[in-house]
Design an enzyme around this catalytic site. Structure first.
Site, PDB file in Angstrom:
ATOM      1  N   SER A 125     -10.704 -15.214   4.255  1.00 33.01           N
ATOM      2  CA  SER A 125      -9.393 -15.817   4.043  1.00 33.01           C
ATOM      3  C   SER A 125      -8.900 -15.632   2.608  1.00 33.01           C
ATOM      4  O   SER A 125      -9.691 -15.601   1.658  1.00 33.01           O
ATOM      5  CB  SER A 125      -9.463 -17.322   4.350  1.00 33.01           C
ATOM      6  OG  SER A 125      -8.272 -17.975   3.971  1.00 33.01           O
ATOM      7  N   TYR A 151      -2.360 -14.105   3.157  1.00 28.32           N
ATOM      8  CA  TYR A 151      -1.120 -14.870   3.171  1.00 28.32           C
ATOM      9  C   TYR A 151      -0.220 -14.210   2.126  1.00 28.32           C
ATOM     10  O   TYR A 151      -0.556 -14.181   0.942  1.00 28.32           O
ATOM     11  CB  TYR A 151      -1.368 -16.326   2.777  1.00 28.32           C
ATOM     12  CG  TYR A 151      -2.003 -17.178   3.842  1.00 28.32           C
ATOM     13  CD1 TYR A 151      -1.327 -17.463   5.026  1.00 28.32           C
ATOM     14  CD2 TYR A 151      -3.269 -17.731   3.658  1.00 28.32           C
ATOM     15  CE1 TYR A 151      -1.897 -18.265   6.000  1.00 28.32           C
ATOM     16  CE2 TYR A 151      -3.849 -18.532   4.628  1.00 28.32           C
ATOM     17  CZ  TYR A 151      -3.162 -18.787   5.793  1.00 28.32           C
ATOM     18  OH  TYR A 151      -3.724 -19.587   6.751  1.00 28.32           O
ATOM     19  N   THR A 153      -1.292 -12.512   7.979  1.00 32.14           N
ATOM     20  CA  THR A 153      -0.896 -13.682   8.775  1.00 32.14           C
ATOM     21  C   THR A 153       0.622 -13.810   8.733  1.00 32.14           C
ATOM     22  O   THR A 153       1.210 -13.912   7.660  1.00 32.14           O
ATOM     23  CB  THR A 153      -1.566 -14.952   8.250  1.00 32.14           C
ATOM     24  OG1 THR A 153      -2.979 -14.865   8.483  1.00 32.14           O
ATOM     25  CG2 THR A 153      -1.027 -16.190   8.950  1.00 32.14           C
ATOM     26  N   LYS A 193      -1.667 -11.091  12.426  1.00 32.79           N
ATOM     27  CA  LYS A 193      -2.256 -12.290  13.014  1.00 32.79           C
ATOM     28  C   LYS A 193      -1.176 -13.350  13.209  1.00 32.79           C
ATOM     29  O   LYS A 193      -0.484 -13.715  12.252  1.00 32.79           O
ATOM     30  CB  LYS A 193      -3.353 -12.842  12.106  1.00 32.79           C
ATOM     31  CG  LYS A 193      -4.042 -14.094  12.637  1.00 32.79           C
ATOM     32  CD  LYS A 193      -5.114 -14.563  11.679  1.00 32.79           C
ATOM     33  CE  LYS A 193      -5.865 -15.765  12.212  1.00 32.79           C
ATOM     34  NZ  LYS A 193      -5.014 -16.960  12.342  1.00 32.79           N
ATOM     35  N   HIS A 200      -2.627 -20.140  15.160  1.00 32.40           N
ATOM     36  CA  HIS A 200      -3.173 -20.761  13.946  1.00 32.40           C
ATOM     37  C   HIS A 200      -4.029 -21.983  14.274  1.00 32.40           C
ATOM     38  O   HIS A 200      -4.080 -22.957  13.520  1.00 32.40           O
ATOM     39  CB  HIS A 200      -2.042 -21.158  13.000  1.00 32.40           C
ATOM     40  CG  HIS A 200      -2.350 -20.909  11.553  1.00 32.40           C
ATOM     41  ND1 HIS A 200      -1.980 -19.770  10.892  1.00 32.40           N
ATOM     42  CD2 HIS A 200      -3.004 -21.659  10.628  1.00 32.40           C
ATOM     43  CE1 HIS A 200      -2.377 -19.825   9.638  1.00 32.40           C
ATOM     44  NE2 HIS A 200      -3.018 -20.959   9.453  1.00 32.40           N
TER      45      HIS A 200
END
Length: 320
Positions: free
Chosen positions: A106, A130, A156, A221, A245
């Site tokens: 992440s 992100y 994402t 995603k 999510h």
């Protein structure tokens, strides 16, 4: 007492972790309807068994983006693994390597990318991004993960704004750092949970800029509809993770498994499709594969395994 299934790991984690940490991990957006529906939707699907087939030898190996994994059960990106175990993402990386599966790291990892790679240098890793408003920071992160040997970039797309999540993060361990999100001008760490704003202006046309930065396959995603799946193919991405999510972002959207068939049908085999959200048993994995997923990704259960320092054991439990 041995832990035999994911429910056992979940119960143990709830006992061990602080209330604020548990609420953060388990929390969903708004009323938590989508979070809970992710699990319930799997239970509504029935298997249609066929018999008199030779299953004396079963080989669960498969490939994702051309890389072999031992089973179609991989690790989804979740943040702040140090909340569950001191070694955090380093332990997760070691577990993924031991199980020979893919681990998506992440953006909000609590360990540095360098430490994660050093913990399991031979592991298969993808990086989840992100998108940050600072374009230079995005470029820096992408170039770093490519140089460190990550094999795919997972963007994402379902967080134009942070979801309305009903938990209090004030009591969480403020001493932890986000070691990968410092600005290029100010160094390489950011205060724990002081998340930089996610870029709410990103759109389909921006994908060409990301593609110009890297040779890595790009996975989107957060896709839940055939319309967005068709646009993903049109914009030449290499994969989709069907995901809501974990129900943490927008409530009242479809369960991931319910959206899977629509997305699979839309891409017509042109790109690989994966799914996360609500997978709790080996039967759930089988259902996802039967409905067209190339593999599944586990989120919260990995954190439960970390709380027991047995993420590898947890991966084995769901595969049996």
């Amino acid at each position: 007492m041995p832990l035999l299934c994911l429910a056992d790991f979940q119960a143990h984690a709830r006992e061990r972790l602080s209330k604020s940490t548990w609420d953060y991990i388990e929390g969903g957006a708004d009323d938590g309807f989508t979070r809970d529906d992710n699990i319930a939707a799997f239970k509504k699907i029935r298997l249609r068994p066929r018999y008199l087939k030779d299953v004396s030898k079963v080989d669960m190996r498969t490939t994702i983006q051309g890389e072999q994994i031992s089973a179609p059960i991989c690790i989804a990106p979740t943040g702040f693994h140090c909340l569950a175990w001191p070694d955090g993402e380093m332990s997760t990386a070691r577990a993924a390597r031991a199980a020979d599966v893919c681990y998506i790291t992440s953006t909000y990892a609590s360990c540095s990318l360098e430490d994660i790679v050093a913990a399991a240098p031979e592991g298969l890793r993808w990086y989840q991004l992100y998108v940050q408003p600072n374009r230079q920071l995005n470029k820096q992160l992408i170039q770093k993960v490519e140089s460190l040997g990550f094999k795919a970039l997972v963007i994402t797309v379902d967080v134009p704004k942070i979801g309305n999540r009903r938990y209090n993060v004030m009591d969480l361990k403020k001493s932890l750092l986000l070691k990968n999100l410092g600005s290029p001008e100010k160094g390489n760490s950011a205060p724990y949970l002081q998340m930089t704003p996610i870029d709410s202006a990103i759109c389909w046309d921006d994908l060409s800029w990301f593609q110009s930065l890297t040779r890595l396959p790009i996975i989107l995603k957060g896709i839940l509809t055939k319309e967005d799946a068709e646009l993903a193919v049109k914009h030449n991405v290499q994969g989709i993770i069907v995901s809501n999510h974990g129900g943490r972002q927008l409530d009242d959207v479809p369960a991931s498994i319910d959206a899977l068939m629509e997305v699979v049908a839309a891409v017509k085999g042109k790109i690989e499709v994966y799914v996360d959200g609500g997978v709790r048993t080996g039967n759930d994995v089988l259902k996802a594969l039967a409905l067209g997923a190339k593999c599944i990704f586990l989120g919260r259960p990995i954190l439960w395994g970390l709380a027991y320092k047995a993420a590898g054991q947890l991966l084995r439990s769901i595969g049996t």
